[in-house]
Write an enzyme that holds these catalytic residues in place. Structure first.
Site, PDB file in Angstrom:
ATOM      1  N   LYS A   1       0.952  -1.210  -0.050  1.00 40.96           N
ATOM      2  CA  LYS A   1      -0.106  -0.156  -0.060  1.00 40.96           C
ATOM      3  C   LYS A   1       0.831   1.287  -0.003  1.00 40.96           C
ATOM      4  O   LYS A   1       0.618   2.337  -0.792  1.00 40.96           O
ATOM      5  CB  LYS A   1      -0.962  -0.150   1.296  1.00 40.96           C
TER       6      LYS A   1
ATOM      7  N   GLY B   1      -5.146   8.096   5.518  1.00 35.90           N
ATOM      8  CA  GLY B   1      -3.961   9.287   6.071  1.00 35.90           C
ATOM      9  C   GLY B   1      -2.990   9.529   5.198  1.00 35.90           C
ATOM     10  O   GLY B   1      -2.429  10.550   5.043  1.00 35.90           O
TER      11      GLY B   1
ATOM     12  N   ARG C   1      -8.615  12.276  12.424  1.00 36.13           N
ATOM     13  CA  ARG C   1      -7.137  12.186  12.670  1.00 36.13           C
ATOM     14  C   ARG C   1      -6.211  13.174  12.822  1.00 36.13           C
ATOM     15  O   ARG C   1      -6.589  14.130  12.018  1.00 36.13           O
ATOM     16  CB  ARG C   1      -6.549  10.885  11.668  1.00 36.13           C
TER      17      ARG C   1
ATOM     18  N   SER D   1       7.401   9.116  11.983  1.00 35.03           N
ATOM     19  CA  SER D   1       6.195   8.994  11.068  1.00 35.03           C
ATOM     20  C   SER D   1       6.749   9.205   9.721  1.00 35.03           C
ATOM     21  O   SER D   1       6.932  10.318   9.225  1.00 35.03           O
ATOM     22  CB  SER D   1       5.231  10.179  11.466  1.00 35.03           C
TER      23      SER D   1
ATOM     24  N   GLN E   1       4.661   9.281   7.408  1.00 34.38           N
ATOM     25  CA  GLN E   1       3.763  10.420   6.457  1.00 34.38           C
ATOM     26  C   GLN E   1       4.213  11.617   6.947  1.00 34.38           C
ATOM     27  O   GLN E   1       4.177  12.336   5.795  1.00 34.38           O
ATOM     28  CB  GLN E   1       2.453  10.183   7.032  1.00 34.38           C
TER      29      GLN E   1
ATOM     30  N   ASP F   1       1.769  -1.277  11.991  1.00 36.01           N
ATOM     31  CA  ASP F   1       0.407  -1.631  11.533  1.00 36.01           C
ATOM     32  C   ASP F   1       0.058  -3.219  11.882  1.00 36.01           C
ATOM     33  O   ASP F   1      -0.923  -3.582  11.633  1.00 36.01           O
ATOM     34  CB  ASP F   1       0.389  -1.562  10.026  1.00 36.01           C
TER      35      ASP F   1
HETATM   36  C1  S3P Z   1       2.305   4.711   6.271  1.00 34.81           C
HETATM   37  C2  S3P Z   1       2.864   5.182   7.654  1.00 34.81           C
HETATM   38  C3  S3P Z   1       2.451   4.692   8.925  1.00 34.81           C
HETATM   39  C4  S3P Z   1       1.421   3.545   8.739  1.00 34.81           C
HETATM   40  C5  S3P Z   1       0.515   3.543   7.699  1.00 34.81           C
HETATM   41  C6  S3P Z   1       1.116   4.146   6.338  1.00 34.81           C
HETATM   42  C7  S3P Z   1       2.940   5.340   5.180  1.00 34.81           C
HETATM   43  O1  S3P Z   1       1.825   5.920   9.462  1.00 34.81           O
HETATM   44  O2  S3P Z   1       0.921   3.551   9.884  1.00 34.81           O
HETATM   45  O3  S3P Z   1      -0.363   2.573   7.647  1.00 34.81           O
HETATM   46  O4  S3P Z   1       2.602   4.858   3.937  1.00 34.81           O
HETATM   47  O5  S3P Z   1       3.806   6.265   5.159  1.00 34.81           O
HETATM   48  P1  S3P Z   1       3.001   7.001  10.283  1.00 34.81           P
HETATM   49  O6  S3P Z   1       3.650   7.669   9.050  1.00 34.81           O
HETATM   50  O7  S3P Z   1       1.506   8.004  10.593  1.00 34.81           O
HETATM   51  O8  S3P Z   1       3.476   6.138  11.246  1.00 34.81           O
END
Ligand code: S3P
Length: 416
Positions: free
Chosen positions: A11, A83, A111, A155, A157, A303
């Protein structure tokens, strides 16, 4: 339980392949993208921003418009439950000369977005929130300045939002994390010719004038594979092989944890694509023992924590997770969702402010669980229900479509 399974594409890599291909100069080729609701949300938002994203398919070509080639959207950007879509694309929009309103479903709207709004505001963008720091949120893009940001957290993200904002604005950005989060953005940027340097928990992107197109085979998602590693470990017999799995070391924390619990997992590395390591996993049943997960390990298996709690309950061993308060702001409050549902099926579990405890109990688990619309909670309990002796009903099973639409079919096939 036996056979071979290739779970769908990763993903995180799928989101990034669409975003970075849209910002490249020329035609990228993406094979094996994950066709799920979350990735569809990214495709749809990119289309609203003028990117030429075709229907998701096993083999796709994306014609990129260049690093500042996106256009002002004529409608609000609907990020659905995702997210990653919201936070990464907020970084991209923040560096374009227009504004966009980000919306999402009820779960996503709760969130926290301040974590990206803060650094992007420091860089020169503006954010308007209508309620607290959730969605809807309007991002007013600008010519951004360079940043050296310490997130005091881990993080991917947040890190990726800053890297993408730096990329589009052609300024140097540096991000320091508490411990390194998944690094797919950095790997893909490097594979597309950008100058990205990683030093422990720090990453630096130097200004790039252009991004080369990419040719990528999206590997199988290790977070989806984890469900079947768990199933094979808890089974009464047989052997399961998972092929083509992304073995990026920032994603293998679950394999390390379950191996420490006594699981029999043989890993064979076989290839690389788009800067990612790929390999096979052969898993056989084994008696499991208790373990503890602490803060330093959390980013590498964030996750998979709901699944680990279900594994402990299924194996009748103790598990303690701490340093994982972040679980409270995922698609659901995953600490509360896991503990309440484990209790609902007769397991002994308790909440901690930043984690949970599962206490060893030997009884058969049975009852109905409510995944609270959270795909990973539904699948973790799906595995517990397939483990022998348990009779668990998962309500709203269709919520798995966010990351793994054919999960129940795959589970029926290998657990038959
Ligand atoms: C993700 C980062 C993670 C993860 C999410 C996917 C990504 O979140 O939990 O399912 O693709 O960058 P965080 O960056 O908030 O930890």
């Amino acid at each position: 339980m036996s056979g071979t399974i290739r779970v769908p594409g990763d993903k995180s890599i799928s989101h990034r392949s669409l975003i970075l291909a849209s910002l490249a100069d020329g035609e990228s080729r993406i094979r094996g993208i994950l066709d799920s609701e979350d990735v569809r949300a990214t495709a749809e938002v990119l289309r609203a921003l003028g990117a030429a994203i075709p229907e998701l398919a096993g083999e796709m070509r994306v014609n990129g418009a260049g690093i500042r080639g996106l256009l002002p959207p004529r409608r609000a950007l609907d990020c659905a439950n995702s997210g990653t879509t919201t936070r990464l694309l907020a970084g991209v929009v923040a560096a374009h000369p227009f504004s966009a309103r980000f919306e999402g479903d009820a779960s996503l709207s709760r969130r926290p977005m301040k974590r990206i709004a803060e650094p992007l505001t420091y860089m020169g963008a503006k954010f308007d929130f209508e309620h607290g720091d959730g969605l809807p949120m309007t991002v007013h893009g600008a010519d951004l300045r360079s940043i050296d940001w310490d997130t005091h957290a881990s993080s991917a993200q947040v890190k990726s939002a800053i890297l993408l904002a730096g990329l589009v604005s052609e300024v140097e950005v540096r991000v320091t994390e508490k411990s390194p989060s998944r690094d797919h953005t950095e790997r893909m940027l490097r594979a597309m010719g950008a100058d990205v340097e990683t030093d422990g928990n720090q990453v630096c992107l130097r200004p790039a004038r252009r991004l080369s197109p990419i040719e990528i085979d999206v590997p199988a998602d290790p977070s989806s594979a984890a469900f079947f590693v768990a199933l094979a470990s808890l089974a009464g017999g047989g052997e399961l092989t998972l092929t083509d799995v992304c073995l990026n070391p920032t994603r293998t924390g679950f394999l390390e944890a379950i191996t420490r619990m006594g699981a029999q997992v043989d890993k064979t590395a076989s290839a690389r694509s788009g800067g990612e390591e790929i390999g096979s996993l052969r898993v056989r049943p084994a008696p499991l023992r208790s373990t503890r997960i602490t803060e330093a390990e959390v980013p590498s298996l964030i996750d998979e924590l709901p699944l680990l709690a279900c594994i402990a309950a299924g194996a009748g061993v103790d598990l303690e997770i701490t340093g994982a308060a972040e679980l409270r702001v995922k698609e659901s409050d995953r600490i509360s969702a896991v503990v309440q549902n484990l209790r609902a099926v007769g397991a002994d579990a308790e909440e901690l402010p930043d984690g949970l405890r599962v206490h060893a109990s030997r009884r058969e688990l049975s009852g109905t669980i409510d995944p609270r619309g959270d795909h990973r909670i539904a699948m973790a309990f799906g595995i517990l229900s397939a483990a022998s002796g348990n009779h668990i009903t998962v309500t709203n099973p269709d919520c798995v479509a966010v990351s793994y639409p054919r999960f129940w079919e795959d589970l029926r096939r290998v657990a038959a």
